[in-house]
Motif scaffolding. Structure first.
Motif, PDB file in Angstrom:
ATOM      1  N   PRO A 258      -0.171 -34.456 -27.342  1.00 34.36           N
ATOM      2  CA  PRO A 258       1.031 -33.447 -27.133  1.00 34.36           C
ATOM      3  C   PRO A 258       2.354 -34.271 -27.508  1.00 34.36           C
ATOM      4  CG  PRO A 258       0.172 -34.317 -24.998  1.00 34.36           C
ATOM      5  CD  PRO A 258      -0.810 -34.666 -26.081  1.00 34.36           C
ATOM      6  N   LEU A 259       3.216 -33.654 -28.362  1.00 31.25           N
ATOM      7  CA  LEU A 259       4.740 -34.338 -28.582  1.00 31.25           C
ATOM      8  C   LEU A 259       5.579 -33.650 -27.481  1.00 31.25           C
ATOM      9  CD1 LEU A 259       4.441 -34.591 -32.257  1.00 31.25           C
ATOM     10  CD2 LEU A 259       4.020 -36.437 -30.830  1.00 31.25           C
ATOM     11  N   TYR A 260       6.041 -34.358 -26.595  1.00 31.33           N
ATOM     12  CA  TYR A 260       6.902 -33.762 -25.425  1.00 31.33           C
ATOM     13  C   TYR A 260       8.607 -33.480 -26.208  1.00 31.33           C
ATOM     14  CZ  TYR A 260       2.987 -34.475 -22.549  1.00 31.33           C
ATOM     15  OH  TYR A 260       1.559 -34.377 -21.854  1.00 31.33           O
ATOM     16  N   GLY A 261       8.919 -34.534 -26.984  1.00 29.54           N
ATOM     17  CA  GLY A 261      10.220 -34.476 -27.362  1.00 29.54           C
ATOM     18  C   GLY A 261      10.181 -33.772 -28.670  1.00 29.54           C
ATOM     19  N   ALA A 262      11.269 -34.515 -29.548  1.00 35.27           N
ATOM     20  CA  ALA A 262      11.389 -34.014 -30.836  1.00 35.27           C
ATOM     21  C   ALA A 262      10.688 -34.586 -32.207  1.00 35.27           C
ATOM     22  CB  ALA A 262      13.006 -33.819 -31.156  1.00 35.27           C
ATOM     23  N   ALA A 263      10.215 -35.561 -31.528  1.00 39.40           N
ATOM     24  CA  ALA A 263       9.272 -36.428 -32.747  1.00 39.40           C
ATOM     25  C   ALA A 263       8.270 -35.598 -33.453  1.00 39.40           C
ATOM     26  CB  ALA A 263       8.620 -37.404 -32.227  1.00 39.40           C
ATOM     27  N   LEU A 266       3.109 -39.167 -34.555  1.00 38.80           N
ATOM     28  CA  LEU A 266       3.095 -40.323 -33.944  1.00 38.80           C
ATOM     29  C   LEU A 266       2.452 -41.274 -35.226  1.00 38.80           C
ATOM     30  CD1 LEU A 266       1.592 -39.992 -30.585  1.00 38.80           C
ATOM     31  CD2 LEU A 266       3.728 -40.900 -31.053  1.00 38.80           C
ATOM     32  N   THR A 270      -0.580 -45.847 -32.972  1.00 37.61           N
ATOM     33  CA  THR A 270      -0.058 -45.584 -31.901  1.00 37.61           C
ATOM     34  C   THR A 270      -1.000 -44.381 -31.416  1.00 37.61           C
ATOM     35  OG1 THR A 270       2.272 -45.897 -32.460  1.00 37.61           O
ATOM     36  CG2 THR A 270       2.090 -44.495 -30.601  1.00 37.61           C
ATOM     37  N   THR A 273      -4.341 -45.749 -30.367  1.00 34.41           N
ATOM     38  CA  THR A 273      -4.360 -46.141 -28.978  1.00 34.41           C
ATOM     39  C   THR A 273      -4.524 -45.149 -27.933  1.00 34.41           C
ATOM     40  OG1 THR A 273      -2.897 -47.894 -30.179  1.00 34.41           O
ATOM     41  CG2 THR A 273      -3.130 -48.191 -27.601  1.00 34.41           C
ATOM     42  N   LEU A 274      -3.670 -44.298 -27.980  1.00 30.67           N
ATOM     43  CA  LEU A 274      -3.610 -43.290 -27.066  1.00 30.67           C
ATOM     44  C   LEU A 274      -5.009 -42.688 -26.797  1.00 30.67           C
ATOM     45  CD1 LEU A 274      -0.041 -41.623 -27.603  1.00 30.67           C
ATOM     46  CD2 LEU A 274      -0.784 -42.949 -25.434  1.00 30.67           C
TER      47      LEU A 274
ATOM     48  N   GLU B  40      16.594 -35.628 -41.338  1.00 27.29           N
ATOM     49  CA  GLU B  40      16.871 -35.661 -39.702  1.00 27.29           C
ATOM     50  C   GLU B  40      18.485 -35.709 -39.443  1.00 27.29           C
ATOM     51  OE1 GLU B  40      14.544 -34.992 -37.357  1.00 27.29           O
ATOM     52  OE2 GLU B  40      13.067 -34.678 -38.649  1.00 27.29           O
ATOM     53  N   ARG B 135      10.233 -44.167 -31.428  1.00 27.74           N
ATOM     54  CA  ARG B 135       9.495 -43.109 -31.735  1.00 27.74           C
ATOM     55  C   ARG B 135       8.554 -42.599 -30.537  1.00 27.74           C
ATOM     56  NH1 ARG B 135       5.662 -43.164 -37.270  1.00 27.74           N
ATOM     57  NH2 ARG B 135       5.151 -41.201 -37.311  1.00 27.74           N
ATOM     58  N   ALA B 136       8.116 -43.376 -29.682  1.00 31.21           N
ATOM     59  CA  ALA B 136       6.984 -43.103 -28.664  1.00 31.21           C
ATOM     60  C   ALA B 136       7.908 -42.562 -27.406  1.00 31.21           C
ATOM     61  CB  ALA B 136       6.458 -44.342 -28.166  1.00 31.21           C
ATOM     62  N   ASP B 138      10.737 -40.697 -28.060  1.00 30.78           N
ATOM     63  CA  ASP B 138      11.114 -39.438 -28.752  1.00 30.78           C
ATOM     64  C   ASP B 138       9.742 -38.527 -28.180  1.00 30.78           C
ATOM     65  OD1 ASP B 138      11.960 -37.311 -29.960  1.00 30.78           O
ATOM     66  OD2 ASP B 138      11.838 -38.138 -31.803  1.00 30.78           O
ATOM     67  N   ALA B 139       8.572 -38.981 -28.774  1.00 27.55           N
ATOM     68  CA  ALA B 139       7.509 -38.295 -28.465  1.00 27.55           C
ATOM     69  C   ALA B 139       6.989 -37.931 -27.155  1.00 27.55           C
ATOM     70  CB  ALA B 139       6.402 -38.901 -29.255  1.00 27.55           C
ATOM     71  N   ALA B 140       7.593 -38.923 -26.240  1.00 28.41           N
ATOM     72  CA  ALA B 140       6.941 -38.626 -24.712  1.00 28.41           C
ATOM     73  C   ALA B 140       8.131 -37.990 -23.896  1.00 28.41           C
ATOM     74  CB  ALA B 140       6.698 -40.052 -24.109  1.00 28.41           C
ATOM     75  N   GLY B 141       8.858 -37.540 -24.628  1.00 24.02           N
ATOM     76  CA  GLY B 141      10.266 -36.678 -24.219  1.00 24.02           C
ATOM     77  C   GLY B 141      10.986 -37.417 -23.409  1.00 24.02           C
ATOM     78  N   SER B 166      13.689 -40.359 -35.122  1.00 21.01           N
ATOM     79  CA  SER B 166      13.765 -40.230 -33.686  1.00 21.01           C
ATOM     80  C   SER B 166      15.111 -40.693 -33.380  1.00 21.01           C
ATOM     81  CB  SER B 166      12.740 -41.070 -33.156  1.00 21.01           C
ATOM     82  OG  SER B 166      11.649 -40.572 -33.334  1.00 21.01           O
ATOM     83  N   HIS B 169      17.199 -37.969 -32.350  1.00 21.11           N
ATOM     84  CA  HIS B 169      16.518 -36.931 -31.424  1.00 21.11           C
ATOM     85  C   HIS B 169      17.066 -37.140 -29.839  1.00 21.11           C
ATOM     86  CE1 HIS B 169      13.070 -36.299 -34.346  1.00 21.11           C
ATOM     87  NE2 HIS B 169      14.214 -35.380 -34.925  1.00 21.11           N
ATOM     88  N   THR B 270       2.658 -50.991 -28.801  1.00 17.62           N
ATOM     89  CA  THR B 270       1.295 -50.152 -28.269  1.00 17.62           C
ATOM     90  C   THR B 270       1.466 -49.970 -26.781  1.00 17.62           C
ATOM     91  OG1 THR B 270       0.219 -51.093 -30.248  1.00 17.62           O
ATOM     92  CG2 THR B 270      -1.044 -50.402 -28.334  1.00 17.62           C
ATOM     93  N   THR B 273       3.923 -47.325 -25.672  1.00 23.57           N
ATOM     94  CA  THR B 273       3.270 -46.084 -25.926  1.00 23.57           C
ATOM     95  C   THR B 273       2.520 -45.590 -24.742  1.00 23.57           C
ATOM     96  OG1 THR B 273       3.487 -46.580 -28.214  1.00 23.57           O
ATOM     97  CG2 THR B 273       2.326 -44.428 -27.528  1.00 23.57           C
ATOM     98  N   LEU B 274       1.565 -46.646 -24.154  1.00 22.06           N
ATOM     99  CA  LEU B 274       0.710 -46.218 -23.478  1.00 22.06           C
ATOM    100  C   LEU B 274       1.586 -46.140 -22.007  1.00 22.06           C
ATOM    101  CD1 LEU B 274      -2.137 -48.681 -24.150  1.00 22.06           C
ATOM    102  CD2 LEU B 274      -2.239 -46.041 -24.010  1.00 22.06           C
ATOM    103  N   TYR B 277       3.819 -42.752 -22.305  1.00 23.33           N
ATOM    104  CA  TYR B 277       2.933 -41.426 -22.224  1.00 23.33           C
ATOM    105  C   TYR B 277       2.153 -41.217 -20.715  1.00 23.33           C
ATOM    106  CZ  TYR B 277       2.876 -38.681 -26.347  1.00 23.33           C
ATOM    107  OH  TYR B 277       3.239 -37.823 -27.362  1.00 23.33           O
TER     108      TYR B 277
END
Lengths: 287, 287
Positions: A258-263, A266, A270, A273-274, B40, B135-136, B138-141, B166, B169, B270, B273-274, B277
C-alpha cells in the motif's frame, strides 16, 4: 613474500578478465573486492561454503587485516596499489581483491523441500537493486536466491560489492528459466507470489491475516487469500517494465504494497525488503 | 520559440551554478532533472506547493511531453542538447531541467500538532540513501522530513533525482540542530525513536504489540514499551558511524530490526523503509 608490481603481468591480466561476464564464464571464477566482502569470502572458504582461489592484497591493507593474512591456507599475493587498481573497476578497491570459484549451485540447492522463503529476481537490471535484494533476503533468513535469465549477473563486481558479503551467506542460482522455476516450486509445494504495484492483493491485508491467525482468530476473507506463513517464493520484476504477463501467470497472487502518501511507486529493492520481511515475520509467528 | 544554443550564455552559466550547494544557497533555487521529476515539479507548481522558475527543454523532449509544454504559465526555454548538458552533472538528463525556488519550509511546518510520522535524517551522507528515505517517507504517508545539520543537501541534483518526485509531495526542512529538533518534538508530544542496529528494542516485538492491541489484547510487557501507534519521529543515522551518543540520548527507545539470517546489517535506506512502514501500519490499525 615478494611484492607483485607489474600491472601487465600475465597473472594480473588474466585476473582482470574476470571483470567481464565472458571472462567469468570462461574461467569459472569471480572477483570480490574490499576488506568486508573479502573477509566474508575467507570465512565462507574456511567453512567449506566457498572457494577462494587467490587473494591480492597491498602491504598496507595486509597490516590492518590479520584475519585475512592468518586463517586458512590461501594463495596470497602482496601487490602494489597499481596492480590492485588493474584488478578492479572500482575507484577505491580498499587494498584487497579475491578471486573465488563460481559456485556450482543448482536450482535444487535452493528449491529444497522445507524451504520457507526464496527471493526470485525476474530480470532485475540494476546492480545496486540486485545487491539490496540479496542482502534483504539474507537478513530475512531466506533459503536462497534465484535469478531468472535476463537478470543482471549476480557475480559481477558491482553486484558482489553491493551485497556486502551476503552472496556468501546463502545459495544463489542464476540463468534459470521461468518454466524450470515453476516446475521446481510446484514439485516441493512452494507458493509463488508476485510483488506487483498493480496487484489486487494488499500486503497489509495479508499481514493482518497472519497477525490474526497468530492469536487464534481467522480474519474475514482470509481463507480465500494466500497465507504469508506458507513456504513462499517472491518474484521481483524489472525496474522499468515490472513482471511480464508470463511471470505474473506463474504466481498464485499479485501482491501490492500500500502507498499511504503521494509516492507513485517504491524502488524494487525497497519493495522486496518489505515483502521478504512480511513473510519472515508471518513464518516465525507460527513457531 | 527561439532555441537557446549557446552553452556559455549568461543565463545558462547562472543556472549551472545551482549544481553546487553554494550556488543554490546564493540563488535560493535548485535544479530538477528528467521528465518524471519535472512533471512532479510542474504539478506541485500548479497546485501552489512549489515554484518552478524556469524550464529548459529540448525540442525532441518537448514534443513527447505535452504536459510540460501546456499547463501552467511557466518561463520555458527550448534548448539544444549541448545547453542542456551544461545544466546538469548527469550523463543523461533526458532532455529537461527545471529551476525551482528552494522551499521556505520551517521546522514548525513539519513538526505540527497532529503530525503522525516524521523521518529524520541524522547526518545521512549518501544521496541515494537520502533519496530512498524521502521516497519511503512519502510512500508511508509521513507528514514530513527533517535533515539535521551535517546531512547531505536534500536539494542537490543527485538527491533530487533519487527521490523521483517525492521531494514535491511532502515538506522537507534542512539544517536543523538536534536541540531544535528535541524541543520541537516535545512541544507537540511526538516520540523520537532511534533506528539502531544495536538497539535493545526489537521492531518485531513492537509490531506484535500493535497487532495485539488492534484485536483488543495487551501483549505481555507492552505497557513498558513504546507504542508504534503513537506520533513518532524516526531518527536514521550516518552510514558509517550510525547515530551519535547525543542523538541516541534524544530518543525514547533504540529500536533494532531483527536479522534472521547471517547478514550483519541492513542499509540505512532499507532499515528506514521497514521502520516507517511499521509505524504507518500501526497508526492506521488504530483508525
Amino acid at each position: 613474500m615478494e611484492i607483485m608490481s607489474n600491472p601487465h603481468a600475465d597473472r594480473v591480466r588474466a585476473t582482470a578478465r574476470l571483470i567481464s561476464s565472458a571472462g567469468r564464464r570462461k574461467a569459472g571464477s569471480f572477483l570480490v573486492e574490499g576488506p568486508q566482502a573479502v573477509r566474508e569470502a575467507v570465512r565462507a572458504h574456511a567453512a567449506g561454503r566457498a572457494q577462494v582461489q587467490e587473494l591480492f592484497i597491498t602491504a598496507e591493507r595486509a597490516e590492518r587485516e590479520p584475519e585475512l593474512m592468518g586463517g586458512p591456507d590461501l594463495h596470497r599475493h602482496l601487490v602494489t596499489e597499481e596492480v590492485l587498481a588493474a584488478l578492479t573497476d572500482t575507484v577505491s578497491p580498499q587494498g584487497v581483491v579475491a578471486r573465488c570459484a563460481l559456485p556450482q549451485t543448482s536450482l535444487a540447492d535452493v528449491v529444497l523441500p522445507g524451504a520457507g522463503l526464496i527471493a526470485v529476481l525476474a530480470r532485475v537490471q540494476d546492480p545496486g537493486n540486485a545487491g539490496t535484494i540479496l542482502r534483504a533476503a539474507d537478513a530475512a533468513g531466506a533459503t536462497g536466491v534465484i535469478a531468472l535469465s535476463g537478470t543482471v549477473d549476480l557475480f559481477s563486481p558491482k553486484v558482489v560489492r553491493s551485497t556486502v558479503g551476503s552472496l556468501f551467506h546463502l545459495p544463489a542460482v542464476t540463468g534459470v528459466s521461468l518454466t524450470e522455476l515453476g516446475s521446481a516450486l510446484s514439485g516441493v509445494g512452494i507458493t509463488a507470489l508476485a510483488a506487483d504495484g498493480y496487484g489486487d492483493t494488499d500486503l497489509d491485508v495479508l499481514q493482518d491475516d497472519a497477525a490474526a491467525r497468530r492469536v487464534g482468530v481467522t480474519a474475514k476473507g482470509a481463507a480465500q487469500r494466500v497465507a504469508l506463513s506458507a513456504p513462499t517464493a517472491w518474484l521481483f520484476g524489472n525496474e522499468g517494465s515490472g513482471l511480464s504477463d508470463e511471470e505474473l501467470a506463474a504466481c498464485r497472487a499479485r501482491v501490492a504494497i500500500p502507498l499511504y502518501g503521494a509516492a507513485e511507486s517504491l524502488n524494487v529493492g525497497t519493495a522486496a525488503t518489505l515483502c521478504l520481511y512480511a513473510s519472515a515475520r508471518a513464518q516465525r509467528g507460527q513457531g
